[in-house]
Write a protein that holds these residues in place. Sequence first.
Motif, PDB file in Angstrom:
ATOM      1  N   THR A  15       0.846  -1.189   0.000  1.00  0.00           N
ATOM      2  CA  THR A  15       0.000   0.000   0.000  1.00  0.00           C
ATOM      3  C   THR A  15       0.880   1.236   0.000  1.00  0.00           C
ATOM      4  OG1 THR A  15      -1.690  -1.164   1.244  1.00  0.00           O
ATOM      5  CG2 THR A  15      -1.797   1.229   1.269  1.00  0.00           C
ATOM      6  N   LEU A  16       0.491   2.187  -0.781  1.00  0.00           N
ATOM      7  CA  LEU A  16       1.230   3.441  -0.890  1.00  0.00           C
ATOM      8  C   LEU A  16       0.376   4.560  -0.313  1.00  0.00           C
ATOM      9  CD1 LEU A  16       3.666   4.988  -2.098  1.00  0.00           C
ATOM     10  CD2 LEU A  16       2.314   5.234  -4.176  1.00  0.00           C
ATOM     11  N   VAL A  17       0.956   5.341   0.567  1.00  0.00           N
ATOM     12  CA  VAL A  17       0.248   6.474   1.155  1.00  0.00           C
ATOM     13  C   VAL A  17       0.812   7.749   0.551  1.00  0.00           C
ATOM     14  CG1 VAL A  17      -0.258   7.728   3.277  1.00  0.00           C
ATOM     15  CG2 VAL A  17      -0.146   5.236   3.308  1.00  0.00           C
ATOM     16  N   VAL A  18      -0.058   8.555  -0.026  1.00  0.00           N
ATOM     17  CA  VAL A  18       0.335   9.840  -0.588  1.00  0.00           C
ATOM     18  C   VAL A  18      -0.343  10.923   0.240  1.00  0.00           C
ATOM     19  CG1 VAL A  18       0.286  11.332  -2.619  1.00  0.00           C
ATOM     20  CG2 VAL A  18       0.521   8.855  -2.895  1.00  0.00           C
ATOM     21  N   ARG A  19       0.439  11.860   0.725  1.00  0.00           N
ATOM     22  CA  ARG A  19      -0.119  12.930   1.536  1.00  0.00           C
ATOM     23  C   ARG A  19       0.122  14.257   0.830  1.00  0.00           C
ATOM     24  NH1 ARG A  19       0.592  13.570   7.899  1.00  0.00           N
ATOM     25  NH2 ARG A  19      -0.898  15.244   8.132  1.00  0.00           N
ATOM     26  N   LEU A  20      -0.955  14.943   0.550  1.00  0.00           N
ATOM     27  CA  LEU A  20      -0.853  16.248  -0.101  1.00  0.00           C
ATOM     28  C   LEU A  20      -0.819  17.339   0.965  1.00  0.00           C
ATOM     29  CD1 LEU A  20      -3.540  15.870  -2.900  1.00  0.00           C
ATOM     30  CD2 LEU A  20      -1.085  15.674  -3.134  1.00  0.00           C
ATOM     31  N   ILE A  34      -8.183  19.453  -6.762  1.00  0.00           N
ATOM     32  CA  ILE A  34      -6.796  18.985  -6.888  1.00  0.00           C
ATOM     33  C   ILE A  34      -6.692  17.520  -6.478  1.00  0.00           C
ATOM     34  CG2 ILE A  34      -4.479  19.238  -5.923  1.00  0.00           C
ATOM     35  CD1 ILE A  34      -5.075  22.270  -5.740  1.00  0.00           C
ATOM     36  N   THR A  35      -7.351  17.164  -5.379  1.00  0.00           N
ATOM     37  CA  THR A  35      -7.303  15.783  -4.890  1.00  0.00           C
ATOM     38  C   THR A  35      -7.935  14.823  -5.883  1.00  0.00           C
ATOM     39  OG1 THR A  35      -7.392  16.611  -2.629  1.00  0.00           O
ATOM     40  CG2 THR A  35      -7.878  14.296  -2.948  1.00  0.00           C
ATOM     41  N   MET A  36      -9.077  15.185  -6.436  1.00  0.00           N
ATOM     42  CA  MET A  36      -9.748  14.319  -7.417  1.00  0.00           C
ATOM     43  C   MET A  36      -8.888  14.143  -8.676  1.00  0.00           C
ATOM     44  SD  MET A  36     -12.548  13.326  -6.063  1.00  0.00           S
ATOM     45  CE  MET A  36     -13.716  12.860  -7.306  1.00  0.00           C
ATOM     46  N   THR A  37      -8.231  15.208  -9.101  1.00  0.00           N
ATOM     47  CA  THR A  37      -7.350  15.112 -10.275  1.00  0.00           C
ATOM     48  C   THR A  37      -6.215  14.136  -9.995  1.00  0.00           C
ATOM     49  OG1 THR A  37      -7.848  17.402 -10.843  1.00  0.00           O
ATOM     50  CG2 THR A  37      -5.896  16.436 -11.858  1.00  0.00           C
ATOM     51  N   LEU A  38      -5.619  14.249  -8.808  1.00  0.00           N
ATOM     52  CA  LEU A  38      -4.532  13.333  -8.451  1.00  0.00           C
ATOM     53  C   LEU A  38      -5.044  11.901  -8.358  1.00  0.00           C
ATOM     54  CD1 LEU A  38      -1.555  13.031  -7.632  1.00  0.00           C
ATOM     55  CD2 LEU A  38      -2.346  13.195  -5.284  1.00  0.00           C
ATOM     56  N   GLU A  39      -6.221  11.720  -7.763  1.00  0.00           N
ATOM     57  CA  GLU A  39      -6.799  10.376  -7.659  1.00  0.00           C
ATOM     58  C   GLU A  39      -6.981   9.745  -9.034  1.00  0.00           C
ATOM     59  OE1 GLU A  39     -10.435   9.610  -5.637  1.00  0.00           O
ATOM     60  OE2 GLU A  39      -9.603  10.216  -3.712  1.00  0.00           O
ATOM     61  N   ARG A  40      -7.533  10.514  -9.968  1.00  0.00           N
ATOM     62  CA  ARG A  40      -7.739   9.980 -11.328  1.00  0.00           C
ATOM     63  C   ARG A  40      -6.417   9.581 -11.961  1.00  0.00           C
ATOM     64  NH1 ARG A  40     -11.950  13.859 -11.420  1.00  0.00           N
ATOM     65  NH2 ARG A  40     -10.617  15.464 -12.289  1.00  0.00           N
ATOM     66  N   MET A  41      -5.367  10.352 -11.717  1.00  0.00           N
ATOM     67  CA  MET A  41      -4.053  10.025 -12.274  1.00  0.00           C
ATOM     68  C   MET A  41      -3.503   8.736 -11.650  1.00  0.00           C
ATOM     69  SD  MET A  41      -2.433  13.862 -12.353  1.00  0.00           S
ATOM     70  CE  MET A  41      -0.791  13.367 -12.765  1.00  0.00           C
ATOM     71  N   VAL A  42      -3.678   8.582 -10.347  1.00  0.00           N
ATOM     72  CA  VAL A  42      -3.141   7.407  -9.645  1.00  0.00           C
ATOM     73  C   VAL A  42      -3.894   6.147 -10.046  1.00  0.00           C
ATOM     74  CG1 VAL A  42      -2.895   6.362  -7.353  1.00  0.00           C
ATOM     75  CG2 VAL A  42      -2.228   8.734  -7.703  1.00  0.00           C
ATOM     76  N   VAL A  43      -5.216   6.228 -10.188  1.00  0.00           N
ATOM     77  CA  VAL A  43      -6.027   5.061 -10.530  1.00  0.00           C
ATOM     78  C   VAL A  43      -5.677   4.542 -11.927  1.00  0.00           C
ATOM     79  CG1 VAL A  43      -8.410   4.296 -10.946  1.00  0.00           C
ATOM     80  CG2 VAL A  43      -7.868   5.631  -8.941  1.00  0.00           C
ATOM     81  N   ILE A  45      -2.835   4.005 -13.004  1.00  0.00           N
ATOM     82  CA  ILE A  45      -1.697   3.084 -12.879  1.00  0.00           C
ATOM     83  C   ILE A  45      -2.255   1.674 -12.717  1.00  0.00           C
ATOM     84  CG2 ILE A  45       0.322   2.480 -11.480  1.00  0.00           C
ATOM     85  CD1 ILE A  45       0.440   5.459 -10.665  1.00  0.00           C
ATOM     86  N   GLU A  46      -1.740   0.762 -13.484  1.00  0.00           N
ATOM     87  CA  GLU A  46      -2.292  -0.589 -13.582  1.00  0.00           C
ATOM     88  C   GLU A  46      -2.315  -1.335 -12.247  1.00  0.00           C
ATOM     89  OE1 GLU A  46      -0.726  -4.461 -15.868  1.00  0.00           O
ATOM     90  OE2 GLU A  46      -0.968  -2.679 -17.124  1.00  0.00           O
ATOM     91  N   GLU A  47      -1.294  -1.155 -11.430  1.00  0.00           N
ATOM     92  CA  GLU A  47      -1.187  -1.902 -10.185  1.00  0.00           C
ATOM     93  C   GLU A  47      -2.070  -1.354  -9.063  1.00  0.00           C
ATOM     94  OE1 GLU A  47       1.493  -0.685 -11.831  1.00  0.00           O
ATOM     95  OE2 GLU A  47       2.293  -2.524 -12.673  1.00  0.00           O
ATOM     96  N   VAL A  48      -2.646  -0.193  -9.252  1.00  0.00           N
ATOM     97  CA  VAL A  48      -3.446   0.434  -8.196  1.00  0.00           C
ATOM     98  C   VAL A  48      -4.860  -0.123  -8.218  1.00  0.00           C
ATOM     99  CG1 VAL A  48      -4.414   2.620  -7.364  1.00  0.00           C
ATOM    100  CG2 VAL A  48      -2.084   2.548  -8.244  1.00  0.00           C
ATOM    101  N   ALA A  49      -5.278  -0.657  -7.063  1.00  0.00           N
ATOM    102  CA  ALA A  49      -6.613  -1.246  -6.974  1.00  0.00           C
ATOM    103  C   ALA A  49      -7.655  -0.224  -6.545  1.00  0.00           C
ATOM    104  CB  ALA A  49      -6.592  -2.400  -5.985  1.00  0.00           C
ATOM    105  N   GLY A  50      -7.263   0.786  -5.799  1.00  0.00           N
ATOM    106  CA  GLY A  50      -8.224   1.781  -5.327  1.00  0.00           C
ATOM    107  C   GLY A  50      -7.529   2.873  -4.538  1.00  0.00           C
ATOM    108  N   THR A  51      -8.290   3.861  -4.167  1.00  0.00           N
ATOM    109  CA  THR A  51      -7.746   4.982  -3.411  1.00  0.00           C
ATOM    110  C   THR A  51      -8.688   5.336  -2.258  1.00  0.00           C
ATOM    111  OG1 THR A  51      -8.836   6.635  -4.775  1.00  0.00           O
ATOM    112  CG2 THR A  51      -6.626   5.986  -5.440  1.00  0.00           C
ATOM    113  N   VAL A  52      -8.136   5.976  -1.255  1.00  0.00           N
ATOM    114  CA  VAL A  52      -8.908   6.511  -0.139  1.00  0.00           C
ATOM    115  C   VAL A  52      -8.468   7.962   0.022  1.00  0.00           C
ATOM    116  CG1 VAL A  52      -9.337   6.369   2.342  1.00  0.00           C
ATOM    117  CG2 VAL A  52      -9.036   4.289   1.013  1.00  0.00           C
ATOM    118  N   THR A  53      -9.423   8.849   0.171  1.00  0.00           N
ATOM    119  CA  THR A  53      -9.106  10.271   0.261  1.00  0.00           C
ATOM    120  C   THR A  53      -9.599  10.845   1.577  1.00  0.00           C
ATOM    121  OG1 THR A  53      -9.355  10.466  -2.121  1.00  0.00           O
ATOM    122  CG2 THR A  53      -9.408  12.492  -0.870  1.00  0.00           C
ATOM    123  N   ARG A  54      -8.783  11.692   2.154  1.00  0.00           N
ATOM    124  CA  ARG A  54      -9.179  12.438   3.343  1.00  0.00           C
ATOM    125  C   ARG A  54      -8.834  13.898   3.077  1.00  0.00           C
ATOM    126  NH1 ARG A  54      -6.334  11.117   8.876  1.00  0.00           N
ATOM    127  NH2 ARG A  54      -4.697  12.299   7.908  1.00  0.00           N
TER     128      ARG A  54
END
Length: 105
Positions: A15-20, A34-43, A45-54
């Motif tokens: 699991t990778l944690v990204v903190r903005l 900004i967060t949604m744009t980053l989420e769309r970019m991360v998703v 990536i083929e190996e990424v199964a999902g994201t959690v945002t706070r």
Amino acid sequence: MRLGSEFTPQLREGTLVVRLTMAPSISLEESKKITMTLERMVVRIEEVAGTVTRIGRGEVQRPLATVVVGGLFTSTALTLLIVPALYKWFSVKSGNMQTETSSDM
């Protein structure tokens, strides 16, 4: 369970944690955009199964800091101003009582 961990999802190996970190003056809408744009970019990536945002910041720390600073000011005022003034006042009063009792004899 650690304090504060009840809001953090359990992480598994890999699991990778990204903190903005954004400017404190940023609006909630801009932060979400900004967060949604980053989420769309991360998703993408083929190996990424999902994201959690706070989004947002902890408001608990600000009131706590206010209490701590208030306590420091109060204890400083007590130590430097009020305690010496009370000591002087009581020592003068006890000095007057001692002179009155010794003059009575």
